[in-house]
Design a protein around this motif. Structure first.
Motif, PDB file in Angstrom:
ATOM      1  N   TYR A 110       0.845  -1.206   0.000  1.00 49.21           N
ATOM      2  CA  TYR A 110       0.000   0.000   0.000  1.00 49.21           C
ATOM      3  C   TYR A 110       0.873   1.245   0.000  1.00 49.21           C
ATOM      4  CZ  TYR A 110      -3.810   3.175   1.245  1.00 49.21           C
ATOM      5  OH  TYR A 110      -4.748   4.186   1.239  1.00 49.21           O
ATOM      6  N   MET A 111       0.541   2.174  -0.895  1.00 50.70           N
ATOM      7  CA  MET A 111       1.276   3.447  -0.942  1.00 50.70           C
ATOM      8  C   MET A 111       0.339   4.545  -0.493  1.00 50.70           C
ATOM      9  SD  MET A 111       4.137   4.949  -2.012  1.00 50.70           S
ATOM     10  CE  MET A 111       5.012   5.413  -3.502  1.00 50.70           C
ATOM     11  N   CYS A 112       0.753   5.326   0.495  1.00 41.84           N
ATOM     12  CA  CYS A 112      -0.089   6.468   0.872  1.00 41.84           C
ATOM     13  C   CYS A 112       0.732   7.746   0.812  1.00 41.84           C
ATOM     14  CB  CYS A 112      -0.715   6.258   2.237  1.00 41.84           C
ATOM     15  SG  CYS A 112       0.413   6.572   3.559  1.00 41.84           S
ATOM     16  N   ARG A 113       0.018   8.874   0.885  1.00 37.80           N
ATOM     17  CA  ARG A 113       0.670  10.170   0.691  1.00 37.80           C
ATOM     18  C   ARG A 113      -0.001  11.185   1.592  1.00 37.80           C
ATOM     19  NH1 ARG A 113       0.913  13.278  -5.208  1.00 37.80           N
ATOM     20  NH2 ARG A 113       2.690  14.610  -4.710  1.00 37.80           N
ATOM     21  N   ASN A 114       0.743  12.188   1.951  1.00 41.16           N
ATOM     22  CA  ASN A 114       0.191  13.295   2.729  1.00 41.16           C
ATOM     23  C   ASN A 114      -1.162  13.720   2.146  1.00 41.16           C
ATOM     24  OD1 ASN A 114      -0.418  15.997   3.463  1.00 41.16           O
ATOM     25  ND2 ASN A 114       1.731  16.329   4.001  1.00 41.16           N
ATOM     26  N   PRO A 115      -2.231  13.751   2.981  1.00 44.61           N
ATOM     27  CA  PRO A 115      -3.564  14.073   2.454  1.00 44.61           C
ATOM     28  C   PRO A 115      -3.612  15.418   1.719  1.00 44.61           C
ATOM     29  CG  PRO A 115      -3.682  13.474   4.784  1.00 44.61           C
ATOM     30  CD  PRO A 115      -2.244  13.453   4.421  1.00 44.61           C
ATOM     31  N   LYS A 116      -2.811  16.388   2.132  1.00 46.56           N
ATOM     32  CA  LYS A 116      -2.862  17.713   1.486  1.00 46.56           C
ATOM     33  C   LYS A 116      -2.325  17.631   0.049  1.00 46.56           C
ATOM     34  CE  LYS A 116      -0.725  19.720   5.010  1.00 46.56           C
ATOM     35  NZ  LYS A 116      -0.623  19.573   6.452  1.00 46.56           N
ATOM     36  N   ASP A 117      -1.223  16.926  -0.123  1.00 41.96           N
ATOM     37  CA  ASP A 117      -0.681  16.778  -1.480  1.00 41.96           C
ATOM     38  C   ASP A 117      -1.582  15.872  -2.329  1.00 41.96           C
ATOM     39  OD1 ASP A 117       1.532  18.436  -1.351  1.00 41.96           O
ATOM     40  OD2 ASP A 117       2.859  16.869  -0.588  1.00 41.96           O
ATOM     41  N   THR A 118      -2.143  14.844  -1.684  1.00 42.87           N
ATOM     42  CA  THR A 118      -3.047  13.953  -2.430  1.00 42.87           C
ATOM     43  C   THR A 118      -4.231  14.761  -2.948  1.00 42.87           C
ATOM     44  OG1 THR A 118      -2.453  12.168  -0.927  1.00 42.87           O
ATOM     45  CG2 THR A 118      -4.365  11.793  -2.302  1.00 42.87           C
ATOM     46  N   PHE A 119      -4.779  15.618  -2.081  1.00 43.08           N
ATOM     47  CA  PHE A 119      -5.920  16.437  -2.495  1.00 43.08           C
ATOM     48  C   PHE A 119      -5.540  17.363  -3.658  1.00 43.08           C
ATOM     49  CE2 PHE A 119      -7.555  20.740  -2.337  1.00 43.08           C
ATOM     50  CZ  PHE A 119      -8.819  20.483  -2.870  1.00 43.08           C
ATOM     51  N   VAL A 120      -4.439  18.071  -3.533  1.00 39.43           N
ATOM     52  CA  VAL A 120      -4.044  19.034  -4.588  1.00 39.43           C
ATOM     53  C   VAL A 120      -3.837  18.290  -5.912  1.00 39.43           C
ATOM     54  CG1 VAL A 120      -2.194  20.597  -5.336  1.00 39.43           C
ATOM     55  CG2 VAL A 120      -3.099  20.760  -3.009  1.00 39.43           C
ATOM     56  N   SER A 121      -3.217  17.140  -5.834  1.00 41.78           N
ATOM     57  CA  SER A 121      -2.977  16.353  -7.043  1.00 41.78           C
ATOM     58  C   SER A 121      -4.308  15.885  -7.656  1.00 41.78           C
ATOM     59  CB  SER A 121      -2.093  15.154  -6.685  1.00 41.78           C
ATOM     60  OG  SER A 121      -1.750  14.428  -7.826  1.00 41.78           O
ATOM     61  N   LEU A 122      -5.220  15.454  -6.787  1.00 36.51           N
ATOM     62  CA  LEU A 122      -6.530  14.975  -7.267  1.00 36.51           C
ATOM     63  C   LEU A 122      -7.322  16.106  -7.923  1.00 36.51           C
ATOM     64  CD1 LEU A 122      -8.567  12.592  -7.322  1.00 36.51           C
ATOM     65  CD2 LEU A 122      -9.450  13.429  -5.142  1.00 36.51           C
ATOM     66  N   TRP A 123      -7.262  17.270  -7.322  1.00 37.06           N
ATOM     67  CA  TRP A 123      -7.991  18.421  -7.876  1.00 37.06           C
ATOM     68  C   TRP A 123      -7.482  18.747  -9.288  1.00 37.06           C
ATOM     69  CZ3 TRP A 123      -6.517  23.817  -8.517  1.00 37.06           C
ATOM     70  CH2 TRP A 123      -7.597  24.615  -8.920  1.00 37.06           C
ATOM     71  N   HIS A 124      -6.172  18.788  -9.448  1.00 37.08           N
ATOM     72  CA  HIS A 124      -5.619  19.059 -10.787  1.00 37.08           C
ATOM     73  C   HIS A 124      -6.022  17.966 -11.770  1.00 37.08           C
ATOM     74  CE1 HIS A 124      -2.747  21.909  -8.823  1.00 37.08           C
ATOM     75  NE2 HIS A 124      -2.940  22.536  -9.953  1.00 37.08           N
ATOM     76  N   PHE A 125      -5.905  16.733 -11.327  1.00 37.66           N
ATOM     77  CA  PHE A 125      -6.153  15.597 -12.223  1.00 37.66           C
ATOM     78  C   PHE A 125      -7.608  15.587 -12.696  1.00 37.66           C
ATOM     79  CE2 PHE A 125      -7.162  11.024 -12.835  1.00 37.66           C
ATOM     80  CZ  PHE A 125      -6.208  10.695 -13.790  1.00 37.66           C
ATOM     81  N   THR A 126      -8.550  15.775 -11.758  1.00 38.63           N
ATOM     82  CA  THR A 126      -9.962  15.686 -12.152  1.00 38.63           C
ATOM     83  C   THR A 126     -10.344  16.858 -13.051  1.00 38.63           C
ATOM     84  OG1 THR A 126     -10.552  16.675 -10.012  1.00 38.63           O
ATOM     85  CG2 THR A 126     -10.791  14.295 -10.220  1.00 38.63           C
ATOM     86  N   ARG A 127      -9.703  17.993 -12.875  1.00 43.24           N
ATOM     87  CA  ARG A 127      -9.980  19.116 -13.791  1.00 43.24           C
ATOM     88  C   ARG A 127      -9.504  18.768 -15.198  1.00 43.24           C
ATOM     89  NH1 ARG A 127     -11.195  24.113 -11.553  1.00 43.24           N
ATOM     90  NH2 ARG A 127     -10.023  25.350 -13.044  1.00 43.24           N
ATOM     91  N   GLU A 128      -8.368  18.140 -15.250  1.00 38.51           N
ATOM     92  CA  GLU A 128      -7.843  17.762 -16.563  1.00 38.51           C
ATOM     93  C   GLU A 128      -8.693  16.660 -17.206  1.00 38.51           C
ATOM     94  OE1 GLU A 128      -3.514  16.443 -17.825  1.00 38.51           O
ATOM     95  OE2 GLU A 128      -3.502  17.898 -16.193  1.00 38.51           O
ATOM     96  N   MET A 129      -9.289  15.829 -16.343  1.00 38.18           N
ATOM     97  CA  MET A 129     -10.091  14.707 -16.851  1.00 38.18           C
ATOM     98  C   MET A 129     -11.492  15.122 -17.280  1.00 38.18           C
ATOM     99  SD  MET A 129      -8.222  12.165 -16.775  1.00 38.18           S
ATOM    100  CE  MET A 129      -6.911  13.304 -17.077  1.00 38.18           C
ATOM    101  N   SER A 130     -11.879  16.357 -17.017  1.00 31.87           N
ATOM    102  CA  SER A 130     -13.238  16.798 -17.323  1.00 31.87           C
ATOM    103  C   SER A 130     -13.256  17.527 -18.652  1.00 31.87           C
ATOM    104  CB  SER A 130     -13.742  17.727 -16.220  1.00 31.87           C
ATOM    105  OG  SER A 130     -13.684  17.067 -14.993  1.00 31.87           O
TER     106      SER A 130
END
Ligand code: PAP
Length: 334
Positions: free
Chosen positions: A165-185
């Motif tokens: 299992y790989m986990c990451r700081n929730p703050k960086d995970t969130f920022v990365s997810l926000w960018h990714f989902t914007r790009e995916m839309s």
């Protein structure tokens, strides 16, 4: 957002070919919109877009784990792409090594995106609701999934297969997810502002979220079954890559020999899988996955602490408080 799937959407957002079971289940699940222009559904305590739910159900029904299987598990944007590359390079290291330059040049990671080499159960192998033929997979079979521990196919929990299992700081995970989902839309349909997305994330509404519950499921499993579940942190992998890589090799029962270490094999794998190396490859700058994702969307900055550029002090206070409430008792820190 209705569930009438639009064929003009990229493949990863489409939800045709749902199984009858999935259609039936959808009637009873709580649903919410946000992040992407498709519905999200709460199943066994976690959120899935319709397409992925179809894959989760199918994997739960059909997937049969073998004792020698190796699973890569993560929340989206926690370092999945990186760990796929590392596992692949680690397990195949005797076939591709630096003394033979030609072999290293032929390394699959130089020709394909890691997501095309290590397949996710719910977003690739089982996404169409069918039971794929896995007979061409050689042992040890390597799979990936974002499915939370509680919802893993039973045979994964019951067999002796290994889970990383790989986990990451929730703050960086969130920022990365926000960018990714914007790009995916496509055309920015259904995208959220940073503030909206942050609120959803903190409320526990995110893909394969709540984020904290996902991490806790695997963290607790790693404490209870250290021989079965290895818990890695993105930040530690960045900070001490050779230490973490050796830990991973030991866990998987393929430790580096003294000769390999002396020959620089540990560093070779770290270099091959580094953000700098992978993100600059032509395949990762111009290629696309079968799911329709552009390969480059999996490589943004690859840094620790980018959240400082996005989150206000109030946001930091809120998310840190949740992290402390959820993880504090177990001593899990980022
Ligand atoms: P996924 O779950 O959708 O596959 P995942 O690979 O977990 O996504 O997350 C992508 C993040 O990992 C990106 O982080 P960022 O948005 O903060 O930049 C991406 O840049 C980062 N990443 C991808 N490859 C590497 C790598 N080789 N080393 C370090 N970070 C990486």
């Amino acid at each position: 957002m209705s569930n009438t799937c639009d064929f003009s959407l990229p493949t990863y957002l489409q939800c045709h070919n749902l199984t009858d079971e999935c259609k039936e289940l959808l009637r009873s699940l709580a649903s919410e919109n946000g992040w992407l222009p498709t519905s999200h559904h709460l199943y066994q305590g976690f959120w899935y877009i319709t397409r992925h739910l179809n894959g989760v159900l199918s994997a739960q029904h059909h997937f049969k784990a073998q004792d020698s299987d190796i699973f890569l598990l993560s929340q989206p944007k926690s370092g999945t792409t990186w760990l796929k590359a590392i596992l692949l390079a680690l397990l195949n290291r005797s076939r591709y090594s630096e003394p033979d330059r030609q072999l290293l040049l032929d390394h699959p990671l130089l020709q394909k995106n890691p997501h095309d080499l290590v397949l996710h159960l719910e977003t690739r192998l089982y996404v169409e609701g069918t039971n794929p033929d896995l007979s061409s997979f050689t042992s040890p079979r390597l799979f990936a999934t974002h499915i939370p521990f509680v919802s893993l196919p039973e045979s994964v929990k019951e067999s002796k297969c290994k889970l990383v299992y790989m986990c990451r700081n929730p703050k960086d995970t969130f920022v990365s997810l926000w960018h990714f989902t914007r790009e995916m839309s496509p055309n920015d349909i259904g995208t959220n502002t940073l503030e909206e997305a942050f609120d959803m994330f903190c409320r526990g509404f995110s893909m394969f979220g709540p984020h904290w519950d996902h991490v806790l499921g695997y963290y607790k499993a790693s404490l209870e079954m250290p021989h079965k579940v290895l818990f890695l942190k993105y930040e530690e992998m960045k900070d001490k890559p050779s230490e973490q890589l050796k830990r991973l090799a030991d866990f998987l029962g393929c430790p580096f020999s003294r000769e390999e270490e002396a020959d620089g094999r540990v560093d070779e794998i770290i270099r091959l899988c580094s953000f700098n190396n992978l993100s600059k490859l032509e395949v990762n700058q111009t290629g696309k996955l079968l799911t329709g994702h552009e390969n480059k969307s999996f490589f943004r900055k690859g840094e620790v602490g980018d959240w400082v550029n996005y989150l206000t002090p109030e946001m930091v206070e809120r998310i840190d408080r949740i992290t402390e409430e959820k993880f504090g008792d177990l001593g899990l820190k980022f």
